[in-house]
Design a protein around this motif. Structure first.
Motif, PDB file in Angstrom:
ATOM      1  N   MET A  50       0.931  -1.132  -0.152  1.00  0.00           N
ATOM      2  CA  MET A  50      -0.456  -0.389   0.338  1.00  0.00           C
ATOM      3  C   MET A  50       0.685   1.151  -0.007  1.00  0.00           C
ATOM      4  N   ALA A  51       2.668   1.386   0.716  1.00  0.00           N
ATOM      5  CA  ALA A  51       2.833   2.422   0.947  1.00  0.00           C
ATOM      6  C   ALA A  51       2.977   2.764  -0.408  1.00  0.00           C
ATOM      7  N   ALA A  52       4.081   1.604  -1.283  1.00  0.00           N
ATOM      8  CA  ALA A  52       4.681   1.667  -2.174  1.00  0.00           C
ATOM      9  C   ALA A  52       3.971   2.394  -3.507  1.00  0.00           C
ATOM     10  N   ILE A  53       2.602   1.215  -3.583  1.00  0.00           N
ATOM     11  CA  ILE A  53       1.709   2.178  -4.328  1.00  0.00           C
ATOM     12  C   ILE A  53       1.489   3.372  -4.527  1.00  0.00           C
ATOM     13  N   ASP A  95      -4.192   8.567   2.475  1.00  0.00           N
ATOM     14  CA  ASP A  95      -3.299   7.188   3.098  1.00  0.00           C
ATOM     15  C   ASP A  95      -3.051   7.815   4.392  1.00  0.00           C
ATOM     16  N   ASP A  96      -2.654   8.185   5.329  1.00  0.00           N
ATOM     17  CA  ASP A  96      -2.219   7.985   6.954  1.00  0.00           C
ATOM     18  C   ASP A  96      -3.698   6.649   7.546  1.00  0.00           C
ATOM     19  N   ASP A  97      -4.976   6.897   6.817  1.00  0.00           N
ATOM     20  CA  ASP A  97      -5.497   6.458   7.043  1.00  0.00           C
ATOM     21  C   ASP A  97      -5.491   4.606   7.071  1.00  0.00           C
ATOM     22  N   HIS A  98      -5.454   4.379   5.711  1.00  0.00           N
ATOM     23  CA  HIS A  98      -5.464   3.349   5.020  1.00  0.00           C
ATOM     24  C   HIS A  98      -4.263   2.720   5.735  1.00  0.00           C
ATOM     25  N   GLU A  99      -3.172   3.334   6.201  1.00  0.00           N
ATOM     26  CA  GLU A  99      -1.954   2.693   6.576  1.00  0.00           C
ATOM     27  C   GLU A  99      -2.100   2.177   8.566  1.00  0.00           C
ATOM     28  N   MET A 100      -3.639   2.027   8.872  1.00  0.00           N
ATOM     29  CA  MET A 100      -3.971   2.149  10.222  1.00  0.00           C
ATOM     30  C   MET A 100      -4.637   0.707   9.944  1.00  0.00           C
ATOM     31  N   GLU A 101      -4.438  -0.193  11.188  1.00  0.00           N
ATOM     32  CA  GLU A 101      -4.939  -0.907  11.355  1.00  0.00           C
ATOM     33  C   GLU A 101      -5.458  -0.858  13.055  1.00  0.00           C
ATOM     34  N   TYR A 128      -9.255   0.804  21.124  1.00  0.00           N
ATOM     35  CA  TYR A 128      -8.302   0.106  20.067  1.00  0.00           C
ATOM     36  C   TYR A 128      -7.013   0.228  20.248  1.00  0.00           C
ATOM     37  N   GLN A 129      -5.906  -0.372  19.834  1.00  0.00           N
ATOM     38  CA  GLN A 129      -4.712  -0.217  19.739  1.00  0.00           C
ATOM     39  C   GLN A 129      -4.653   0.032  17.972  1.00  0.00           C
ATOM     40  N   LEU A 130      -4.116   1.069  17.625  1.00  0.00           N
ATOM     41  CA  LEU A 130      -3.679   1.273  16.982  1.00  0.00           C
ATOM     42  C   LEU A 130      -2.234   0.586  16.009  1.00  0.00           C
ATOM     43  N   THR A 131      -1.938  -0.263  15.125  1.00  0.00           N
ATOM     44  CA  THR A 131      -0.518  -0.806  14.251  1.00  0.00           C
ATOM     45  C   THR A 131      -0.757   0.450  13.401  1.00  0.00           C
ATOM     46  N   VAL A 132       0.483   1.025  13.183  1.00  0.00           N
ATOM     47  CA  VAL A 132       0.685   2.057  12.014  1.00  0.00           C
ATOM     48  C   VAL A 132       2.175   2.211  11.347  1.00  0.00           C
ATOM     49  N   LEU A 133       2.209   2.164  10.165  1.00  0.00           N
ATOM     50  CA  LEU A 133       2.736   1.783   9.378  1.00  0.00           C
ATOM     51  C   LEU A 133       4.315   3.669   9.465  1.00  0.00           C
ATOM     52  N   ARG A 134       5.336   3.618   9.606  1.00  0.00           N
ATOM     53  CA  ARG A 134       6.151   4.259  10.361  1.00  0.00           C
ATOM     54  C   ARG A 134       7.997   4.172   9.796  1.00  0.00           C
ATOM     55  N   SER A 135       7.742   6.070   8.649  1.00  0.00           N
ATOM     56  CA  SER A 135       9.186   6.001   8.449  1.00  0.00           C
ATOM     57  C   SER A 135      10.515   5.596   9.824  1.00  0.00           C
ATOM     58  N   LYS A 136      11.805   5.580   9.351  1.00  0.00           N
ATOM     59  CA  LYS A 136      12.676   5.316  10.155  1.00  0.00           C
ATOM     60  C   LYS A 136      13.089   6.130  10.567  1.00  0.00           C
ATOM     61  N   GLN A 137      13.104   7.493  10.655  1.00  0.00           N
ATOM     62  CA  GLN A 137      12.982   8.843  11.229  1.00  0.00           C
ATOM     63  C   GLN A 137      12.225   8.419  12.651  1.00  0.00           C
ATOM     64  N   GLU A 138      10.768   7.804  12.590  1.00  0.00           N
ATOM     65  CA  GLU A 138       9.438   7.917  13.245  1.00  0.00           C
ATOM     66  C   GLU A 138       9.833   7.223  14.173  1.00  0.00           C
ATOM     67  N   GLU A 139      10.295   6.302  13.947  1.00  0.00           N
ATOM     68  CA  GLU A 139      10.760   4.613  14.473  1.00  0.00           C
ATOM     69  C   GLU A 139      11.487   5.314  15.908  1.00  0.00           C
ATOM     70  N   GLU A 140      12.668   6.571  15.407  1.00  0.00           N
ATOM     71  CA  GLU A 140      13.426   7.179  16.328  1.00  0.00           C
ATOM     72  C   GLU A 140      13.597   7.444  16.958  1.00  0.00           C
ATOM     73  N   ASP A 141      12.551   8.698  16.755  1.00  0.00           N
ATOM     74  CA  ASP A 141      11.461   9.449  17.796  1.00  0.00           C
ATOM     75  C   ASP A 141      10.457   8.942  18.326  1.00  0.00           C
ATOM     76  N   GLN A 142      10.038   7.862  17.965  1.00  0.00           N
ATOM     77  CA  GLN A 142       9.031   6.519  18.601  1.00  0.00           C
ATOM     78  C   GLN A 142      10.305   6.420  20.192  1.00  0.00           C
ATOM     79  N   GLU A 143      11.341   6.112  19.853  1.00  0.00           N
ATOM     80  CA  GLU A 143      11.886   5.592  21.425  1.00  0.00           C
ATOM     81  C   GLU A 143      12.331   6.232  22.430  1.00  0.00           C
TER      82      GLU A 143
END
Length: 365
Positions: free
Chosen positions: A1-4, A47-53, A288-303
């Motif tokens: 989805m993200a690639a498309i 697209d942000d909404d479609h990336e969530m589960e 609800y727990q949201l599973t979100v696709l993150r970029s590498k920078q967002e993953e680092e910020d989340q830590e």
């Protein structure tokens, strides 16, 4: 989805570049490119909404038949004050004066991204502006502490979303025989949000205006259909929406980036009445727990560990509150449309000037 999505955005960007090439700059192509740009921006948000589960977390949810509510240590939720459980709802306060009640989760929440859907009901015998005071949904470090902020303690640490049904400031101004200016007057009930760090006090006399993050009016009293409140915290962005019109459609209330909330806080709901009263009922709290696709920078910020709740750029937020009820997204689009409108006018002006200048030169041949 993200690639498309990325390929689609690159293709749209190429189309925009072609439309804005000097050889094709006509008023029609300018208008088309303007529409295409708006479409692309809209797709980014979609697209942000479609990336969530999302996954329902029952241990943090409160639903019928409310078997997980009670004084036992095995219960997930605990009552306080005048709150009571019936077969149809958890009634935080009855329609009586000077009551306050609450229901609090026993389990701290350690989710990074989450979404709370609140099914509630506010009703009573009081007429318009003769009812009070309102209810609140909490995500805070403290729990089970009575206080003046819709039944919870003042100087709290965390997030509070308030459904305020009584205009305290308006009544004070009326008593002083003054009037609101059109830019500051509100219609109550009013939904607003606040982030506290343990030292910020809620200004009850001014209905929380000095510390609010934003909000919207919500006519929620004595409705025959269901009313809902939606609170989402994802990628350090706080979104609040309401569904109160019986149309099963969410309406934007608040959308603000840069909200930093620690993990390990507790969810709760409280309500309070004073000289005026209402029934304040919670029918369900679904987390609800949201599973979100993150970029590498967002993953680092989340830590990065957050210990104290805060909001980025509070000074800019205060400036943005000069227009009541505007969410962060509304402010963004207002600025975007203003800038694009100015660019459009400048380009059209240059084209018209070039056309006029060319016709003037032709008169000399």
């Amino acid at each position: 989805m993200a690639a498309i999505s990325c390929r689609r955005h690159r293709r749209d960007s190429k189309s925009i570049h072609m439309l804005f090439s000097p050889q094709k700059m006509t008023p029609f192509t300018i208008l088309c490119s303007f529409i295409l740009l708006l479409f692309t921006v809209g797709q980014c948000f979609a697209d942000d909404d479609h990336e969530m589960e999302e996954f329902l977390k029952r241990e943090y949810s409160l639903t019928k038949p409310y078997q997980a509510v009670g004084p036992l240590s095995s219960s997930h939720w605990e009552l306080m004050g005048d709150a009571m459980v019936t077969t149809e709802q958890v009634r935080l306060t009855p329609d009586m004066q000077s009551r306050q009640g609450a229901v609090w989760s026993r389990l701290p929440c350690h989710l990074n991204d989450w979404e709370m859907q609140v099914h509630f009901k506010i009703h009573g015998k009081g007429k318009k502006n003769l009812n009070g005071d309102g209810l609140a949904i909490w995500y805070t470090k403290e729990r089970m502490q009575k206080g003046p902020v819709f039944g919870n303690k003042d100087n709290f640490t965390g997030l509070g979303v308030f459904v305020d049904t009584y205009p305290n400031e308006e009544k004070q101004i009326e008593a002083q025989k003054k009037r609101y200016t059109p830019s500051t007057q509100r219609i109550f009930p009013f939904v607003l949000a606040m982030v506290g760090n343990g030292t910020i006090s809620y200004d009850h006399e001014r209905d929380g205006r000095p510390t609010e993050l934003g909000g919207c009016n919500a006519m929620v009293r004595n409705l025959k259909h269901d009313t809902f409140l939606f609170i989402r915290y994802v990628r350090r962005r706080l979104t609040v929406m309401i569904d109160i019109d019986g149309q099963h459609e969410w309406r934007d209330c608040l959308d603000l980036p840069g909200v930093r909330l620690p993990k390990g806080f507790y969810f709760g709901a409280t309500a309070i009445t004073g000289d005026l009263s209402d029934n304040h009922d919670i029918i369900s709290l679904k987390l609800y727990q949201l599973t979100v696709l993150r970029s590498k920078q967002e993953e680092e910020d989340q830590e990065e560990e957050i210990t104290i709740p805060s909001v980025d750029n509070m000074e800019l937020l205060r400036l943005g509150q000069t227009e009541e009820g505007m969410s962060g997204l509304a402010i963004f689009f207002t600025v975007l449309f203003s800038m694009l409108g100015c660019i459009f006018l400048v380009v059209v002006g240059l084209l018209l000037y070039g056309h006029w200048n060319e016709n003037r030169r032709k008169r000399f041949y």
